[in-house]
Design a protein around this motif. Structure first.
Motif, PDB file in Angstrom:
ATOM      1  N   ASP A 105       0.834  -1.207   0.000  1.00 22.85           N
ATOM      2  CA  ASP A 105       0.000   0.000   0.000  1.00 22.85           C
ATOM      3  C   ASP A 105       0.869   1.258   0.000  1.00 22.85           C
ATOM      4  N   ARG A 106       1.884   1.294   0.877  1.00 15.49           N
ATOM      5  CA  ARG A 106       2.772   2.459   0.928  1.00 15.49           C
ATOM      6  C   ARG A 106       3.537   2.628  -0.376  1.00 15.49           C
ATOM      7  N   ASN A 107       4.008   1.517  -0.942  1.00 14.66           N
ATOM      8  CA  ASN A 107       4.772   1.603  -2.193  1.00 14.66           C
ATOM      9  C   ASN A 107       3.901   2.057  -3.357  1.00 14.66           C
ATOM     10  N   GLU A 108       2.631   1.683  -3.346  1.00 10.19           N
ATOM     11  CA  GLU A 108       1.735   2.162  -4.405  1.00 10.19           C
ATOM     12  C   GLU A 108       1.577   3.678  -4.341  1.00 10.19           C
ATOM     13  N   GLN A 109       1.626   4.228  -3.142  1.00  3.90           N
ATOM     14  CA  GLN A 109       1.560   5.681  -2.990  1.00  3.90           C
ATOM     15  C   GLN A 109       2.888   6.334  -3.379  1.00  3.90           C
ATOM     16  N   ARG A 110       3.992   5.725  -2.963  1.00  4.39           N
ATOM     17  CA  ARG A 110       5.315   6.284  -3.238  1.00  4.39           C
ATOM     18  C   ARG A 110       5.705   6.176  -4.707  1.00  4.39           C
ATOM     19  N   PHE A 111       5.277   5.107  -5.355  1.00  4.16           N
ATOM     20  CA  PHE A 111       5.674   4.829  -6.737  1.00  4.16           C
ATOM     21  C   PHE A 111       4.438   4.579  -7.592  1.00  4.16           C
ATOM     22  N   PRO A 112       3.680   5.629  -7.913  1.00  6.34           N
ATOM     23  CA  PRO A 112       2.461   5.431  -8.703  1.00  6.34           C
ATOM     24  C   PRO A 112       2.787   4.859 -10.083  1.00  6.34           C
TER      25      PRO A 112
END
Length: 125
Positions: A105-112
């Motif tokens: 979830d965090r990576n989806e926000q950090r790396f759209p």
């Protein structure tokens, strides 16, 4: 039904976690299964997995599972890494599936993801 299996006959993380707990308890290893020791063992086993690939070309590494001896070693090292990770998580009280889901979830926000019109890597192709 085999230990570590669910009603459907499929392995579950919880079933395997419980088997590892019982395995260590039967051998009285719990005093040695501290967070530090388990993290160290996890690192060692990850290093042993890396050792299989150390001097391989990218092509050789991609075909490693076609060599029965190397494939067996890869499976064993993956099992060791996973076992120590599950044991570590048990000792420190981390649900590895929840931790991974939160990290994704965090990576989806950090790396759209790029939109369809964007080229992911304009230097390639």
């Amino acid at each position: 039904m085999a230990e570590g299996a669910a009603e459907s006959g499929k392995l579950t993380l919880e079933g395997l976690r419980q088997r590892l707990v019982e395995f260590a308890a039967a051998r009285r290893w719990e005093p040695y299964h501290t967070p530090k020791n388990l993290a160290a063992a996890l690192s060692v086993e990850a290093g042993e997995l890396l050792e299989i690939f150390q001097w391989l070309t990218p092509e050789q590494a991609g075909a490693v599972m076609s060599d029965p001896e190397r494939a067996h070693r890869v499976r064993d090292e993956v099992a060791d890494v996973l076992a120590y990770l599950v044991q570590f998580c048990t000792v420190v009280g981390v649900d590895p599936l929840e931790a991974l889901a939160a990290k994704i979830d965090r990576n989806e926000q950090r790396f759209p993801a790029p939109d369809a019109a964007s080229d992911v890597n304009p230097d390639v192709g």
